[in-house]
Scaffold this active site. Structure first.
Site, PDB file in Angstrom:
ATOM      1  CG  HIS A 242      -1.531  -0.928   1.235  1.00 24.80           C
ATOM      2  ND1 HIS A 242      -3.036  -1.594   0.672  1.00 24.80           N
ATOM      3  CD2 HIS A 242      -1.781  -2.190   2.224  1.00 24.80           C
ATOM      4  CE1 HIS A 242      -3.477  -2.555   0.976  1.00 24.80           C
ATOM      5  NE2 HIS A 242      -2.812  -3.095   2.160  1.00 24.80           N
TER       6      HIS A 242
HETATM    7  O1  RIB Z   1      -5.353  -0.064   4.610  1.00 24.64           O
HETATM    8  C1  RIB Z   1      -3.966   0.000   4.452  1.00 24.64           C
HETATM    9  C2  RIB Z   1      -3.454   1.157   5.192  1.00 24.64           C
HETATM   10  O2  RIB Z   1      -3.811   0.607   6.716  1.00 24.64           O
HETATM   11  C3  RIB Z   1      -1.830   1.118   5.182  1.00 24.64           C
HETATM   12  O3  RIB Z   1      -1.428   2.170   5.150  1.00 24.64           O
HETATM   13  C4  RIB Z   1      -1.423   0.197   6.248  1.00 24.64           C
HETATM   14  O4  RIB Z   1      -0.019   0.531   6.533  1.00 24.64           O
HETATM   15  C5  RIB Z   1      -2.422   0.516   7.350  1.00 24.64           C
HETATM   16  O5  RIB Z   1      -2.069   1.651   7.836  1.00 24.64           O
END
Ligand code: RIB
Ligand code: CA
Length: 312
Positions: A242
């Site tokens: 992500h």
């Molecule tokens: O949903 C994904 C996000 O939530 C990413 O930033 C992960 O690190 C968590 O913070």
């Protein structure tokens, strides 16, 4: 001219890879500071993990601050089920020796935006938006000084990952997200719609491991750990990476495509709290307020990431 940024983060293995990518790209990015926020794990751990990551890159000179320890209006929701009890499970990393800065992360954000020339500092939130929203509430004058907010959060076609309707970062602090999305600051959103196409497949993770460097091995071991949850849940070919998409956008925006649309945040309904209601099809007359990304060149993204991590 490298872009001046503040990374606001809740490490989190994917946050950690994003921080390494930024540290490996001095010609593109100057990190003014890293502010930790409560999210994947409580603040004491995210503030510790942010320093652990800097030391993986041999960068104990980076200024790391602790920010808010809980969301604006709700109790903290964490994600140890994804990231492990330390928030950075996988490789066994030593406790950091570098110290936290004394200043509160929110005050660092405000002060930096007031001191640096207006329009020259980009905020890169990788976790719940509590610190950013608190800074905007405490110092409304900073809104016009921010060059851009490039954040990981939300979803449209992918809908939710922590509830059926909401992505984790927005779900944890929807009131903060509402403040940010209504601030008038230029926003670029990296939602699950993009990050779920940035999967760390086995060949991609082997490319990190075969770098034969400590940072490369650590990245591979972080992925080995946190992919187990997503692969089981989505049956996917690997974990979605992500947060590094935010940093990759600063270096190679051409890797991403999206639409400038209106995005509103659900804060009232228990059922859909934290949903990012993106007007992707422009069916309302609500004014666009965010560049909402929808796709990326995944091979190009991983090639950039691997080439930069190799530099550390
Ligand atoms: O949903 C994904 C996000 O939530 C990413 O930033 C992960 O690190 C968590 O913070
Ligand atoms: Ca994160």
């Amino acid at each position: 001219m490298p872009r001046k940024i503040i990374i606001d983060t809740d490490p989190g293995q994917d946050d950690a890879v994003a921080i390494l990518l930024a540290l490996a790209s001095p010609e593109d990015i100057e990190i003014l500071g890293i502010t930790a926020v409560a999210g994947n794990v409580p603040l004491a751990l995210t503030a510790k993990n942010a320093r652990k990551v800097c030391e993986v890159a041999g960068r104990s000179d980076v200024k790391v601050f602790a920010g808010c320890d809980r969301p604006l209006a709700h109790a903290l929701v964490t994600a140890e089920h994804v990231h492990g009890k330390t928030g950075l499970d996988g490789p066994d990393l030593p406790d950091p020796t570098m110290l936290l800065q004394d200043q509160h992360g929110v005050d660092f954000i405000i002060e930096t935006l007031r001191v640096e020339p207006s329009g020259t500092v980009t905020l890169c939130p990788l976790g719940p938006l509590t610190n950013i929203a608190t800074a905007l509430q405490k110092a409304p004058d900073i809104a016009e000084k921010v060059q851009e907010i490039v954040l990981m959060g939300g979803a449209y076609f992918e809908v939710g990952n922590i509830t059926p309707a909401a992505e984790f970062n927005i779900y944890v602090d929807p009131e903060a997200a509402e403040i940010v999305f209504k601030s008038g600051v230029p926003i670029v959103v990296m939602p699950l719609d993009v990050t779920h196409k940035a999967l760390v497949t086995a060949p991609r993770n082997e490319a990190f491991r075969s770098l034969g460097t400590h940072p490369g091995t650590v990245v591979a071991e972080w992925t080995d750990f946190f992919e187990r949850f997503d692969k089981e849940k989505y049956g996917s070919a690997g974990a979605p990476l992500h947060d590094p998409t935010v940093i990759a956008y600063l270096i190679r925006p051409d890797l991403f495509t999206g639409r400038y649309v209106n995005v509103e945040i659900e804060t009232q309904s228990e059922l859909t709290r934290g949903m990012t209601v993106a007007d992707w099809w422009r069916v309302t007359d609500r004014a666009p307020n965010a560049m909402f990304m929808g796709d990326l060149d995944a091979d190009g993204f991983f090639a950039l990431l691997t080439e930069r991590i190799a530099r550390l």
